[in-house]
Enzyme design. Structure first.
Site, PDB file in Angstrom:
ATOM      1  N   TYR A 267      36.364  36.510  40.977  1.00 35.27           N
ATOM      2  CA  TYR A 267      36.839  35.753  41.995  1.00 35.27           C
ATOM      3  C   TYR A 267      36.030  34.476  42.253  1.00 35.27           C
ATOM      4  CZ  TYR A 267      38.699  33.882  46.336  1.00 35.27           C
ATOM      5  OH  TYR A 267      39.178  32.917  47.392  1.00 35.27           O
TER       6      TYR A 267
ATOM      7  N   ASP B  33      28.251  31.106  39.547  1.00 37.73           N
ATOM      8  CA  ASP B  33      28.889  30.873  40.696  1.00 37.73           C
ATOM      9  C   ASP B  33      28.135  31.630  41.684  1.00 37.73           C
ATOM     10  OD1 ASP B  33      30.368  30.872  43.111  1.00 37.73           O
ATOM     11  OD2 ASP B  33      32.020  31.482  42.069  1.00 37.73           O
TER      12      ASP B  33
ATOM     13  N   TYR C  19      44.403  34.765  54.725  1.00 34.52           N
ATOM     14  CA  TYR C  19      44.526  36.248  53.923  1.00 34.52           C
ATOM     15  C   TYR C  19      44.955  37.351  54.955  1.00 34.52           C
ATOM     16  CZ  TYR C  19      42.199  35.188  49.732  1.00 34.52           C
ATOM     17  OH  TYR C  19      41.966  34.685  48.294  1.00 34.52           O
TER      18      TYR C  19
ATOM     19  N   LYS D 255      28.725  28.575  51.506  1.00 31.59           N
ATOM     20  CA  LYS D 255      28.638  29.712  52.273  1.00 31.59           C
ATOM     21  C   LYS D 255      27.266  29.571  52.796  1.00 31.59           C
ATOM     22  CE  LYS D 255      32.050  32.944  50.266  1.00 31.59           C
ATOM     23  NZ  LYS D 255      33.002  33.339  51.316  1.00 31.59           N
TER      24      LYS D 255
END
Ligand SMILES: Cc1ncc(COP(=O)(O)O)c(C=O)c1O
Length: 432
Positions: A151, A245, A24, A274
């Protein structure tokens, strides 16, 4: 500081520039990278010894602080015992114990655990499970429903169920078509529910994928549990598989261990990464209800879930994830989550006093606000870099999503550190 060391570090940074492609990052005009040499609690320390507060938990991964001794110890022990083994045809205690322990925190219907490597692959596995569930049952359901602005990752499947926009534009013709509904608000909830009815009537929907209560990359958009509950109930009543999610929201981020706990309707499939390993190791996990698993459990070998990654069920990741869950017990991590949650609610009032900010909202350990700007409010908004530089000069690392500034700190953060974050935000607002 030692001149030789400084020389070696500048050599490292020029090697970085010549060799490495960062995520990114528009490498042509990106500011120089910070050379991080050490992590300690909520801090990252650079080669010159500067200590930076990690205000975004290293891309939303960190939980108990960096280089936590318990996690390091468990990782060392596991690495010295069994670092990896093919997970087809073999199994091992860290994976079994992790599944056993995690199950106690999840909605009751979550019974089976499928390992992968990261958030995107946890989502890929979830989507493929849901598609194949219907395929194995000989029912033609191939559409996915998702929220606008969602996302879910950077692989092709997870991009397909994410928003079409800046991140996905180059791939648009290659992504599979989905159905979308707006994120619910007090004003639009009726229309959203009507649209759900319409999509359900017009299409054979296989699954609905959602980031429960906080849309992360879309700008930390926080929405109401009661509204999500209404959508989930409607979809459940027509057997659309619900995929939660929880890659970002999981493991305490929204104030509860999992954001799904705010709703009554249980998801059929859940995605984790994560915080799963407290940010210490890359790992993904997809859990599902027994009914999903049963659709694959058959004498017919063609019904097998033909999916796997080389590092599926990696013992190092499992050992670290287990160590993190132990810390939730021994360090009473959720108490500190509660402290941050309460502090955030007070911070909203202070931020509202600053004319530079708007759309201030919080849920659990997430605090977000827009920096008012005349520019388009996209991810590429110029205020982002200005803001990052300002905070960096105050020894805080942040990464605004365009003009959306947010704090999402590790849970070991203290009130004094939160006060400092807030003061820095207010000072930045005063410069605008
Ligand atoms: C909700 C959500 N799902 C999936 C992902 C993808 O995770 P990863 O970056 O580990 O592939 C992210 C990453 O930010 C996320 O926020």
């Amino acid at each position: 500081m030692n001149l030789l060391l400084l020389f070696m570090d500048s050599n490292l940074l020029s090697l970085d520039k010549s060799l490495i492609w960062h995520p990114y990052t528009q490498e042509k005009n990106a500011p120089g990278n910070v050379l991080i040499t050490k992590g300690e609690g909520a801090y990252l320390i650079d080669n010159a010894g500067n200590r930076y507060f990690d205000a975004t938990s290293s891309w939303w991964t960190n939980i108990h602080g960096h280089a936590h001794p318990h996690i390091a110890q468990k990782l060392f022990e596991q690495a010295s015992t069994l670092e990896h083994v093919i997970f087809a045809g073999n199994t091992h205690e860290p994976a079994i114990r992790l599944a056993e322990k995690l199950k106690t925190y999840l909605p009751n219907n979550q019974q089976k655990f499928f390992f992968s490597d990261n958030g995107s692959t946890a989502v890929e596995a979830a989507l493929k499970m849901a598609f194949q569930y219907w395929f194995n049952r000989d029912e033609k359901r191939t559409k996915v429903l998702a929220f606008e602005g969602a996302y879910h990752g950077d692989t092709f499947g997870s991009m397909s169920v994410s928003a079409r926009g800046l991140f996905t534009n180059p791939f648009k013709p290659l992504l599979f078509d989905i159905l979308t509904i707006p994120v619910p608000t007090e004003n639009n909830i009726r229309e959203v529910l009507a649209l759900v009815d319409q999509w359900v009537q017009e299409h054979a929907i296989a699954s609905f994928i959602y980031e429960p209560l906080v849309q992360g990359a879309n700008g930390m958009i926080i929405y109401d549990a009661a509204h999500l509950e209404l959508i989930l109930q409607k979809l459940k009543s027509v057997n659309v598989l619900l995929i939660a999610d929880e890659v970002m929201t999981g493991f305490g981020r929204t104030g509860k261990m999992f954001a799904c706990e705010y709703m009554n309707t249980e998801p059929d499939i859940m995605c984790f990464s994560k915080g799963l390993t407290a940010g210490a190791m890359p790992m993904g996990l997809t859990s599902c209800a027994q009914s999903i698993y049963d659709a694959f459990y058959d004498d017919n070998k063609e019904k097998t879930f033909f999916h796997g990654h080389s590092f599926t069920g990696n013992p190092l990741g499992c050992a670290v994830a287990l160590a993190s869950l132990e810390l939730f017990d021994t360090e009473k991590t959720l108490d500190n989550v509660a402290m941050i949650t309460t502090w955030n609610k007070k911070a909203v009032a202070s931020l509202q006093q600053n004319k530079a900010f708007e759309n201030i909202a919080t849920l659990g350990t997430v605090l977000r606000f827009d920096i008012k700007t005349n520019e388009s409010t996209s991810y590429l908004n110029a205020v982002k870099l200005r803001c990052m530089e300002f905070f960096k000069a105050q020894n805080i690392l942040i990464r605004p999503l365009g003009n959306v500034l947010y704090f999402l700190p590790p849970y070991c953060t203290t009130e004094a550190e939160l006060d400092y974050l807030l003061q820095t935000a207010l000072d930045f607002g005063d410069t605008l």
